[in-house]
Design a protein around this motif. Structure first.
Motif, mmCIF file in Angstrom:
data_model
loop_
_atom_site.group_PDB
_atom_site.id
_atom_site.type_symbol
_atom_site.label_atom_id
_atom_site.label_comp_id
_atom_site.label_asym_id
_atom_site.label_seq_id
_atom_site.Cartn_x
_atom_site.Cartn_y
_atom_site.Cartn_z
ATOM 1 N N ALA A 17 33.870 56.638 41.790
ATOM 2 C CA ALA A 17 33.908 55.541 42.580
ATOM 3 C C ALA A 17 32.477 54.877 42.917
ATOM 4 C CB ALA A 17 34.412 56.005 44.018
ATOM 5 N N ASN A 18 31.694 55.599 42.972
ATOM 6 C CA ASN A 18 30.271 55.139 43.259
ATOM 7 C C ASN A 18 29.740 54.565 42.093
ATOM 8 O OD1 ASN A 18 27.740 55.429 45.002
ATOM 9 N ND2 ASN A 18 26.853 56.485 43.477
ATOM 10 N N PHE A 19 30.062 54.854 40.716
ATOM 11 C CA PHE A 19 29.888 54.142 39.580
ATOM 12 C C PHE A 19 30.146 52.693 39.572
ATOM 13 C CE2 PHE A 19 31.356 52.626 35.446
ATOM 14 C CZ PHE A 19 30.313 52.321 34.861
ATOM 15 N N PHE A 20 31.483 52.574 40.019
ATOM 16 C CA PHE A 20 32.167 51.061 40.116
ATOM 17 C C PHE A 20 31.683 50.191 41.081
ATOM 18 C CE2 PHE A 20 35.664 53.165 37.489
ATOM 19 C CZ PHE A 20 35.566 52.247 36.417
ATOM 20 N N LEU A 21 31.024 50.874 42.398
ATOM 21 C CA LEU A 21 30.294 50.180 43.258
ATOM 22 C C LEU A 21 29.039 49.543 42.749
ATOM 23 C CD1 LEU A 21 30.626 52.583 46.256
ATOM 24 C CD2 LEU A 21 31.712 50.425 46.302
ATOM 25 N N TYR A 22 28.459 50.666 42.001
ATOM 26 C CA TYR A 22 26.951 49.931 41.408
ATOM 27 C C TYR A 22 27.073 49.051 39.994
ATOM 28 C CZ TYR A 22 24.066 52.657 44.916
ATOM 29 O OH TYR A 22 23.583 52.856 46.034
ATOM 30 N N MET A 77 35.280 55.856 56.942
ATOM 31 C CA MET A 77 34.305 55.002 56.543
ATOM 32 C C MET A 77 34.273 54.700 54.947
ATOM 33 S SD MET A 77 31.480 53.662 58.074
ATOM 34 C CE MET A 77 30.730 54.585 59.357
ATOM 35 N N LEU A 78 34.737 55.732 54.128
ATOM 36 C CA LEU A 78 34.602 55.232 52.706
ATOM 37 C C LEU A 78 35.758 54.278 52.704
ATOM 38 C CD1 LEU A 78 33.824 55.915 49.748
ATOM 39 C CD2 LEU A 78 35.834 57.797 49.903
ATOM 40 N N TYR A 79 36.845 54.500 53.147
ATOM 41 C CA TYR A 79 37.957 53.584 53.124
ATOM 42 C C TYR A 79 37.534 51.892 53.511
ATOM 43 C CZ TYR A 79 41.181 57.418 52.528
ATOM 44 O OH TYR A 79 41.718 58.342 51.952
ATOM 45 N N ILE A 80 36.965 52.028 54.863
ATOM 46 C CA ILE A 80 36.351 50.508 55.315
ATOM 47 C C ILE A 80 35.426 49.979 54.557
ATOM 48 C CG2 ILE A 80 35.098 49.804 57.369
ATOM 49 C CD1 ILE A 80 36.186 52.060 59.065
ATOM 50 N N GLY A 81 34.618 50.836 54.069
ATOM 51 C CA GLY A 81 33.670 50.397 52.746
ATOM 52 C C GLY A 81 34.364 49.747 51.667
ATOM 53 N N PHE A 82 35.052 50.557 51.234
ATOM 54 C CA PHE A 82 35.862 50.109 49.921
ATOM 55 C C PHE A 82 36.745 48.851 50.074
ATOM 56 C CE2 PHE A 82 34.541 53.375 47.259
ATOM 57 C CZ PHE A 82 34.747 52.911 45.887
ATOM 58 N N ILE A 83 37.358 48.807 51.349
ATOM 59 C CA ILE A 83 38.382 47.777 51.934
ATOM 60 C C ILE A 83 37.527 46.362 51.894
ATOM 61 C CG2 ILE A 83 39.894 46.604 53.456
ATOM 62 C CD1 ILE A 83 40.975 49.611 53.964
ATOM 63 N N LEU A 84 36.335 46.216 52.564
ATOM 64 C CA LEU A 84 35.580 45.550 52.713
ATOM 65 C C LEU A 84 34.895 44.906 51.441
ATOM 66 C CD1 LEU A 84 33.896 46.482 56.125
ATOM 67 C CD2 LEU A 84 35.595 44.473 55.737
ATOM 68 N N PHE A 85 34.460 45.669 50.621
ATOM 69 C CA PHE A 85 33.885 45.461 49.432
ATOM 70 C C PHE A 85 34.773 44.899 48.473
ATOM 71 C CE2 PHE A 85 31.411 46.709 45.485
ATOM 72 C CZ PHE A 85 30.138 45.844 45.697
ATOM 73 N N LEU A 86 35.859 45.242 48.473
ATOM 74 C CA LEU A 86 36.981 44.537 47.545
ATOM 75 C C LEU A 86 37.367 43.312 47.975
ATOM 76 C CD1 LEU A 86 38.922 44.818 45.313
ATOM 77 C CD2 LEU A 86 40.636 45.974 46.731
ATOM 78 N N ILE A 171 36.982 43.124 40.246
ATOM 79 C CA ILE A 171 38.121 43.329 41.178
ATOM 80 C C ILE A 171 38.971 44.385 40.527
ATOM 81 C CG2 ILE A 171 40.103 42.227 42.049
ATOM 82 C CD1 ILE A 171 38.526 39.486 42.335
ATOM 83 N N ILE A 172 39.348 44.203 39.247
ATOM 84 C CA ILE A 172 40.199 45.425 38.757
ATOM 85 C C ILE A 172 39.642 46.836 38.817
ATOM 86 C CG2 ILE A 172 41.171 45.825 36.500
ATOM 87 C CD1 ILE A 172 41.370 43.244 35.648
ATOM 88 N N PHE A 173 38.235 46.812 38.494
ATOM 89 C CA PHE A 173 37.767 48.115 38.535
ATOM 90 C C PHE A 173 37.500 48.586 39.922
ATOM 91 C CE2 PHE A 173 35.330 47.513 34.356
ATOM 92 C CZ PHE A 173 36.205 47.817 33.727
ATOM 93 N N LEU A 174 37.545 47.958 41.055
ATOM 94 C CA LEU A 174 37.339 48.053 42.262
ATOM 95 C C LEU A 174 38.841 48.521 42.976
ATOM 96 C CD1 LEU A 174 34.591 45.635 44.016
ATOM 97 C CD2 LEU A 174 34.418 48.167 43.612
ATOM 98 N N VAL A 175 39.702 48.105 42.725
ATOM 99 C CA VAL A 175 41.074 48.405 42.749
ATOM 100 C C VAL A 175 41.411 49.591 42.261
ATOM 101 C CG1 VAL A 175 43.576 47.685 42.509
ATOM 102 C CG2 VAL A 175 42.057 45.942 43.134
ATOM 103 N N PHE A 176 41.093 50.038 40.792
ATOM 104 C CA PHE A 176 41.193 51.117 40.402
ATOM 105 C C PHE A 176 40.468 52.490 41.302
ATOM 106 C CE2 PHE A 176 39.221 54.719 37.710
ATOM 107 C CZ PHE A 176 40.519 55.287 37.052
#
Length: 400
Positions: A17-22, A77-86, A171-176
């Motif tokens: 997950a961290n890889f796809f963020l960066y 917090m992880l969910y909040i961050g990922f939802i906002l980032f996506l 977007i595709i990678f972040l959804v995954f």
């Protein structure tokens, strides 16, 4: 004695997950200025702001996410961050003005700050204590590999397709990744009444872990040195007619980080942080000296290799140290404190160092940064290294 298990399902999910963020961060960082210039005819300063305002968003979000992550809950917090980032990554497809782009870049950076603080905090909890350095090193590879693949793929897509294809891939990678993080199981962290009371109110301790600040200062200065490479290497290689070879600099950097990480991580755990930090800082200083004097491709790539061994090792080690020296119930603040200082170094570096380039040139800049990094050897000793040496000596005298 058997080693604690490191490669668990939780560790792999958080690292991925961290890889796809960066990956998203680096891919967009190297293409967004060109997007702003071609799409909205932005000036160089406006295009630069579109890139830099993302880091400002990260910094602000990390200050507050580190403060409230324990109250909100690490997984929430992880969910909040990922939802906002996506969500904010999806908005790039709808951007129709420069103002919209700047606002979305800031919000996208803030979401990145929340999500990455959560992943860093969670991984610090699930890594076994006796494999802290090794585990943090492997986790940091997610950033290293993203820093190599993201920019390469981003520029390749721009050259062969449209900017919007970059957004779609992110977007595709972040959804995954977002789906994957639902399967993380995080150990519950209990707090005493006294610990909860200390979290009330607003003070420096509410937003920063004080014990992590000394090593985070070192992290900021080392990140400042790395920012000189990130920001000016392309212009420097063009000036010395090594553009083609220079494109392989970060590939070599990533390869040497990958090769050295298992060794340096185990040394950190078995020999202590001083055994790793002193040579790593020295290697980074030497790399900058070689870079400043490069006239041929070999010396340029040699500098890339040494940056991988030097900066690549220190960046993960300071993160492990910041968690190590802090109370367990303040892991979130320790993680965010270290990230904030590193972001300050990388984010403010281009603005600060940019004033020196017209005066001393790129070669002079890299030589000055080599001196700064070399002085970090002594600063590290006074802020952290001597304390470790004292503890080791005390332990030896007690056992004797």
């Amino acid at each position: 004695m058997n080693k604690s298990k490191l490669w668990t399902k939780n560790f792999l999910i958080v690292s991925t997950a961290n890889f796809f963020l960066y990956f998203t961060f680096y891919l967009l960082m190297v293409t967004i200025t060109l997007f702003a210039t071609e799409k909205f005819h932005a000036s160089p300063s406006e295009a630069g702001l579109a890139s830099g305002i993302f880091v400002i968003g990260i910094l602000i979000a990390r200050i507050f996410s580190g403060r409230y992550i324990d109250q909100v809950g690490w997984k929430k917090m992880l969910y909040i961050g990922f939802i906002l980032f996506l969500f904010t990554t999806c908005l790039y497809v709808l951007v129709n003005s420069m103002a919209f782009l700047l606002i979305n870049r800031f919000l996208n950076g803030a979401a990145m700050g929340i999500a990455s603080t959560a992943t860093g905090t969670i991984v610090a909890k699930i890594i076994p204590q006796d494999r802290r350095g090794e585990g943090t090193g492997y986790y940091a590879l997610s950033v290293t590999v993203a820093a190599a693949i993201g920019p390469f793929l981003g520029m390749f897509i721009v050259g062969h397709s449209t900017f919007y294809m970059n957004f779609v891939i992110c977007i595709i990678f972040l959804v995954f990744s977002f789906i994957a993080v639902f399967f993380i199981k995080i150990p519950r962290l209990e707090f005493t009444k006294e610990q909860l009371e200390k979290r009330k109110g607003f003070s420096l301790k509410s937003f920063f872990e004080i014990k992590a600040i000394p090593i985070s200062i070192i992290a900021a200065l080392i990140a400042l040195g790395y920012s000189s490479i990130l920001t000016f290497l392309t212009s420097y290689t063009k000036e010395i007619n090594l553009v083609n070879i220079g494109s392989f600099f970060f590939i070599v950097y990533a390869v040497f980080v990958l090769v050295s990480r298992p060794f340096t991580g185990r040394c950190f755990d078995k020999k202590g942080e001083n055994f790793v930090m002193y040579p790593a800082i020295l290697l980074f200083a030497i790399a900058l000296v070689i870079l400043s004097q490069s006239h041929k491709g070999f010396s340029l790539l040699l500098a890339g290799a040494l940056v991988g061994l030097g900066y690549g090792t220190t960046s993960s080690s300071v993160q492990a140290i910041s968690v190590k020296v802090s109370p367990k119930h303040r892991m979130g603040l320790a993680t965010s404190t270290n990230f904030i200082f590193q972001d300050l170094g990388v984010g403010l570096g281009p603005f600060i160092l940019g004033y020196f380039v017209p005066l001393i040139g790129y070669r002079g800049l890299y030589m000055i940064m080599a001196v700064v990094i070399f002085l970090c050897l002594f600063l590290y000793y006074f802020l952290h290294g001597r304390k470790i040496a004292y503890i080791e000596e005390s332990d030896e005298s007690v056992s004797a």
